[in-house]
Design a protein around this motif. Structure first.
Motif: not given
Lengths: 321, 379
Positions: A249-250, A252-254, A256-257, A271, A274
């Motif tokens: 949760d914490r 994978t957004p980083i 991609h960001r 990808n 992720t």
């Protein structure tokens, strides 16, 4: 790391890297030939005679290389068959945990199910699959058994828990791979006249990413040690799976960001990791499933009992060492 | 490139028996402890209990016997610490001396300094604090301005320390001072072990937002400190201070500060909780278990002589985030009456207000992540 484990890891690393663009038909024969399936089968039964730390090492590498073929499922299937005393057949054996889809089911020659204290081996022609895929595009097929199993025997293993451990191990590798891509990207990509890595905000985000990958590594290792050293590792597996989900949760957004739009393309490798991580979060039990199960277990222990149980379990691992 | 390679935690000896020794000792003392005393236990004081720990051989566990220690391993000491914290035993009085000041004196102190302080620390009777932060030098410790001028009579110390935890209950402060006039940043700093009853040294309280007195200011007004109070090498103070930071950052005190609230929550909801609360307990347990794996692994690395700077920063950052989130997650999930006198309500209110301090002491998340980023080669 033992010499054997290092050899195993070297072999897995080399093979998995070659397979990362293969399909099932191309990858499976190579995996079968390498013999990973019998990793947990005792040597006297013709297996590799490895332990769960070996399994972690191999599955971590499978996750790190995003191997597009089943590595974990046959290891667990052959383990259960050996434990239940059922002769292992030739071919690809997948697993059916109660009420869950069978990974790579359509390709399976056999399926091992565990339900109501009994392990059963089903031939593919006695399985009806409703095909589906996970977010990473990997087969995830619903099964109903249309005929009697070939063999059944008592088995007290929790297949969902073993599957969850496998996903934790794979996730630890996938997170490392995603992290390595992100590090490479922020070090080489220049914006506003400097490398992304030179921005303090990016440094802080990458530090946070590393913390999450570290937590999964620790959880996976603790879990493997418990599987090797304790009679059952339900507490550790539930904890590790939940912590891994939190890390996904914490982190994978980083990932991609910091990549921007580049990381959202099919062409770029991110990808591969992720999308698998997104899927693994709920394969063999999502957060609610494991949190409620673990929470009920802890509630039954009582407030002080939680600490007593946790320390008693880890102290038994000291003795085992 | 694994970020957090695991080292197994394998202390020698009968570890269950050691745990039982601590649990029995706590059971003999706990009747006099208020609930609030048991929360955030390494910031709670009980001199009688500190002495009892000393008498039982549970302080100074890995120090040389010549100075009152017991020559056991760091990992046995770790087991004692995590038991004290998980059981909510007030261990704050001796904590700094046992964790930091004692080991630093063993490594850098003179024979006379060791004789003077260590046996009393090992008995749980001499307490120490750390004089680092100054007005305008909080996270940026290297901008120290408190000066010590060498004279034939001794060091003339002038300046001010602030946010010094426990100074009002301590006998001595290991104080970072600028001994080279005109020096800047990390250069020219030294450590002096300053007895707090020295004339010219004044300790004043700072009441924190919980209404408690932990923080202090220490004023040095031309205080004359004996020349032999210098610890280690003159000018080497920065290196001596930072060498111990991994010891400080990865311990069980970085994730167990709110543990008594988890205990109270589990007891309050009983053996058959509704799904939402069961899930919260499950998620908190998962984090607790993982942090313990990470902290134990880091302790094992320290014990093996490694210098796990990045791992220690990771443990502290994740641990602080967990222990800080615990009270607000409980508040969000349980309809607790904050004004009620139940155990759960009292602990919840106390820890909600305590919890902002967790990520201040020992480095903020931003400082820790800066250390990690450096370790990752990003800066």
């Amino acid at each position: 790391m033992s010499d054997n484990r290092q050899l195993l890891a070297d072999m897995a690393e080399g093979l998995f890297a070659e397979l990362s663009d293969a399909d099932f038909a191309g990858a499976w024969p190579r995996l079968a030939e390498a013999g990973f399936s019998t990793l947990l089968v005792p040597e006297e039964k013709g297996g590799f005679g490895g332990d769960w730390v070996d399994v972690l090492a191999v599955l971590r590498l499978a996750g790190r290389n995003a191997v597009p073929a089943p590595v974990a499922e046959p290891i667990l299937a052959h383990y259960l068959l050996a434990r239940a005393g059922i002769d292992a057949p030739e071919g690809f054996v997948s697993i059916a945990a109660p009420g869950r889809r069978v990974p790579w089911g359509r390709h399976a020659d056999w399926v091992v199910s565990v339900e109501d204290g009994k392990a059963s081996l089903h031939a593919a022609d006695a399985c009806m699959f409703v095909e589906g895929v996970n977010p990473a595009g990997e087969p995830l097929d619903a099964v109903s058994f249309t005929g009697a199993p070939i063999a059944s025997a008592p088995c007290d293993h929790d297949l969902a828990a073993l599957g969850a451990f496998a996903r934790v191990a794979q996730a630890s590798g996938a997170l490392e791979a995603a992290f390595a891509l992100a590090i490479e990207h922020v070090n080489t990509r220049h914006q506003f006249g400097r490398a992304l890595a030179k921005f303090q905000a990016v440094q802080q985000a990458m530090a946070e990413f590393s913390e999450e990958a570290a937590a999964v590594d620790a959880a996976a290792a603790g879990c493997a040690a418990a599987l090797d050293g304790l009679d059952e590792a339900g507490f550790e597996i539930a904890s590790a799976k939940l912590r891994t989900n939190l890390a996904i949760d914490r982190a994978t957004p980083i990932a991609h960001r910091v990549h921007g739009a580049i990381g959202f393309t099919m062409e770029y490798a991110l990808n591969r990791y992720t999308r698998r991580l997104m899927s693994w979060r709920s394969e063999f039990g999502n957060d609610a499933f494991w949190a409620e199960r673990l929470g009920r277990q802890v509630a039954a222990l009582g407030g002080k009992g939680l600490w007593l149980e946790m320390t008693a379990r880890s102290d038994r691992l000291i003795d085992a060492a | 490139m694994q970020i957090f390679p695991i080292r197994p935690f394998n202390p020698p000896g009968d570890i269950p028996a050691l745990r039982q020794q601590v649990r029995d000792l706590v059971a003999r003392h706990e009747s006099r402890w208020q609930l609030e005393t048991r929360a955030n236990p390494w910031f709670s004081f009980d001199a009688e209990f500190s002495k009892a720990l000393g008498a039982a051989g549970l302080l100074a566990m890995n120090w040389p016997k010549a100075y009152g220690g017991h020559e056991r391993t760091m990992l046995e000491r770790y087991v004692v610490l995590e038991e004290l914290l998980a059981l909510g035993a007030p261990a704050g009085l001796h904590w700094i001396a046992d964790r930091q000041t004692g080991p630093l004196l063993i490594r850098y102190g003179t024979e006379a300094q060791k004789r003077k302080y260590l046996p009393g620390m090992a008995r749980g009777e001499i307490y120490a604090c750390i004089g680092l932060s100054e007005p305008n030098a909080g996270s940026d410790l290297a901008s120290v301005r408190t000066s010590a001028r060498r004279t034939p009579e001794g060091w003339r110390v002038n300046g001010q320390k602030v946010w010094t935890s426990g100074a009002h209950r301590s006998h001595a402060a290991l104080t970072l001072v600028r001994t080279e006039e005109g020096s800047e940043r990390h250069a020219g700093l030294s450590q002096l072990m300053i007895d707090l009853d020295t004339p010219g040294v004044t300790v004043r309280p700072i009441v924190d937002m919980t209404g408690s007195h932990h923080f202090n200011e220490i004023f040095f007004d031309d205080a004359l400190i004996p020349l032999d109070a210098l610890v280690g090498t003159e000018g080497n103070g920065w290196k001596q201070v930072t060498a111990e930071l991994a010891l400080e950052r990865s311990g069980p005190e970085r994730y167990l500060s709110s543990h008594m609230l988890l205990v109270a929550l589990i007891d309050a909801i009983g053996p058959d909780p509704e799904p939402g609360i069961a899930q919260l307990i499950g998620r908190l347990t998962a984090e607790l278990w993982t942090l313990r794996q990470m902290s134990m692994s880091t302790a094992a690395k320290l014990d093996a002589g490694e210098d796990p700077v990045v791992e220690a920063a990771i443990v502290k950052d994740l641990g602080n985030a967990y222990e800080q989130a615990l009270p607000r997650l409980v508040q969000a999930a349980v309809d607790a009456d904050l004004a009620a006198k139940s155990d759960l309500s009292r602990l919840l209110v106390w820890l909600l207000v305590q919890s902002p301090s967790y990520s201040l002491r020992g480095g903020t998340p931003e400082v820790l992540r800066g250390i990690i980023a450096k370790g990752l080669g990003l800066r």
